[in-house]
Design an enzyme around this catalytic site. Structure first.
Site, mmCIF file in Angstrom:
data_model
loop_
_atom_site.group_PDB
_atom_site.id
_atom_site.type_symbol
_atom_site.label_atom_id
_atom_site.label_comp_id
_atom_site.label_asym_id
_atom_site.label_seq_id
_atom_site.Cartn_x
_atom_site.Cartn_y
_atom_site.Cartn_z
ATOM 1 N N GLY A 8 14.399 -2.680 -73.888
ATOM 2 C CA GLY A 8 14.050 -3.885 -74.650
ATOM 3 C C GLY A 8 13.561 -3.511 -76.043
ATOM 4 N N GLY A 11 13.302 -6.160 -78.902
ATOM 5 C CA GLY A 11 12.489 -7.361 -78.702
ATOM 6 C C GLY A 11 11.214 -7.363 -79.523
ATOM 7 N N GLN A 12 10.362 -8.359 -79.259
ATOM 8 C CA GLN A 12 9.154 -8.541 -80.078
ATOM 9 C C GLN A 12 8.248 -7.310 -80.030
ATOM 10 O OE1 GLN A 12 6.015 -11.061 -78.751
ATOM 11 N NE2 GLN A 12 5.283 -11.526 -80.801
ATOM 12 N N ILE A 35 20.399 -4.091 -74.633
ATOM 13 C CA ILE A 35 21.491 -4.703 -73.873
ATOM 14 C C ILE A 35 22.534 -5.215 -74.859
ATOM 15 C CG2 ILE A 35 20.272 -5.363 -71.755
ATOM 16 C CD1 ILE A 35 19.945 -8.188 -73.061
ATOM 17 N N TYR A 143 7.313 -17.139 -64.620
ATOM 18 C CA TYR A 143 6.900 -15.961 -65.393
ATOM 19 C C TYR A 143 5.688 -15.312 -64.718
ATOM 20 C CZ TYR A 143 5.375 -13.299 -69.520
ATOM 21 O OH TYR A 143 4.993 -12.305 -70.386
ATOM 22 N N LYS A 147 5.088 -11.659 -62.930
ATOM 23 C CA LYS A 147 4.087 -10.714 -63.454
ATOM 24 C C LYS A 147 3.134 -10.240 -62.356
ATOM 25 C CE LYS A 147 5.624 -10.108 -67.504
ATOM 26 N NZ LYS A 147 6.225 -8.795 -67.797
HETATM 27 N N1 SER Z 1 3.359 -14.535 -74.668
HETATM 28 C C1 SER Z 1 3.853 -14.795 -73.349
HETATM 29 C C2 SER Z 1 4.359 -16.168 -73.221
HETATM 30 O O1 SER Z 1 3.842 -17.034 -73.898
HETATM 31 C C3 SER Z 1 2.774 -14.576 -72.327
HETATM 32 O O2 SER Z 1 2.586 -13.245 -72.094
HETATM 33 O O3 SER Z 1 5.228 -16.404 -72.444
#
Ligand code: SER
Length: 317
Positions: A8, A11-12, A35, A143, A147
């Site tokens: 990744g 990514g950010q 990717i 999400y 996690k």
């Molecule tokens: N920054 C993420 C989100 O807002 C949380 O870890 O999904």
């Protein structure tokens, strides 16, 4: 940490973390994993090796790990919270099936693994203020489910197989380099872009909604320091609360207005992101990270705001 694979890398977090680690260990191979459709460009591509490394493709990952003799994997592949609500199966596939691929490769090839957790691993029954390191989590978002599973699986591979897994629970991350995509905390990045461009900001999160936030340089420092920490001091592993600031949209707007007078903001609350935000802590207690590996952030809201505005003026104007 000598030969590192950052999955990744465009990514950010990855785009900045890869460059930071390359500067730290110029003699090593720091591989920018990507990717298809998110290939590295510019400095990221030119300053070191790059390889396709899809978490969902175990054979491909293994090939990269062997080719570059990888000893540390930063696994930053994830769908953020709002996107994961729209694509829950894909979020599980990337975040958990992908993690299993990585952990199995790490087990056979003696790699350390960092897979971030998040404020999103908490839920509505979690104590919101000074959220303890070890407490009820029970998130309601996909999400968050991924996690919590990430934390448990990572600890499982450590206890069962001795894989050196470590991680932190990131707050919302604010940076001026690469934009996040589809997170609940993204508003705290986008607001700076709007303010610097002289535009009104339409805020999707309601006033009074507090969340932990962190400036990217502190987040990168945490990601490196936890992997370099003395393991004999670690009582916890997956994952450590880390914190530096907590605010709601009104406080953030007021702070930006101190530097950009006349900045305007109005609210159009997004119910999906608002519900997620309300289920997350207001502020985490990070005393275990401070005690076990000397975590200490450098930026508060004022320091971050000065730096963000300065960097974005140079980038956008
Ligand atoms: N920054 C993420 C989100 O807002 C949380 O870890 O999904």
């Amino acid at each position: 940490m000598k030969n590192v694979l950052v999955i990744g890398s465009t990514g950010q977090i990855g785009s900045e973390l890869t460059m930071k680690i390359r500067r730290m260990i110029p003699e090593g191979n720091v591989v920018a994993g990507y990717i298809k459709g998110a290939e590295p460009k510019g400095e990221l591509l030119e300053s070191g090796p790059a390889a396709e490394a899809d978490v969902c493709n175990g054979e491909q990952l293994l090939e990269v790990v062997k080719k570059y003799d990888i000893d540390t994997i930063y696994n930053l592949a994830a769908l953020l919270s709002a996107v994961a609500e729209r694509k829950p199966q894909l979020a599980w596939h990337i975040q958990i099936d992908g993690l299993m691929n990585i952990l199995e490769i790490a087990r056979d090839n003696h790699c350390a693994v960092f897979t971030p957790s998040s404020i999103g691993s908490f839920g509505p029954e979690t104590p919101r203020k000074d959220t303890p390191q070890d407490t009820i989590q029970r998130p309601r978002s996909m999400y968050g489910c991924t996690k919590v599973a990430t934390e448990l699986l990572s600890d499982y591979y450590f206890h069962k197989y001795g894989v050196d897994t470590r991680s932190v629970r990131f707050p919302g991350l604010i940076s001026n380099v690469t934009l996040p995509g589809g997170g609940t905390t993204d508003y705290a990045v986008e607001i700076y872009y709007a303010a610097v461009k002289g535009e009104e900001f339409v805020c999707p999160i309601a006033p009074g909604t507090f969340m932990d936030m962190m400036y990217m340089p502190d987040a990168l420092k945490a990601a490196v320091d936890i992997m370099n920490a003395d393991p004999s001091r670690l009582i916890h592993r997956n994952s450590f609360n880390i914190a530096s600031m907590s605010f709601d949209p009104e406080i953030l707007k007021a702070k930006i207005t101190e530097h950009i007078p006349g900045f305007k903001m109005r609210y159009e609350v997004d119910p999906v992101r608002q519900a997620i935000a309300e289920s997350w802590p207001d502020k985490m207690d990070d005393s275990c990270a401070r005690a076990e590996w000397d975590w200490k952030p450098s930026y508060d809201l004022e320091g971050m705001t000065v730096d963000m505005i300065d960097a974005l003026r140079k980038k956008l104007l």
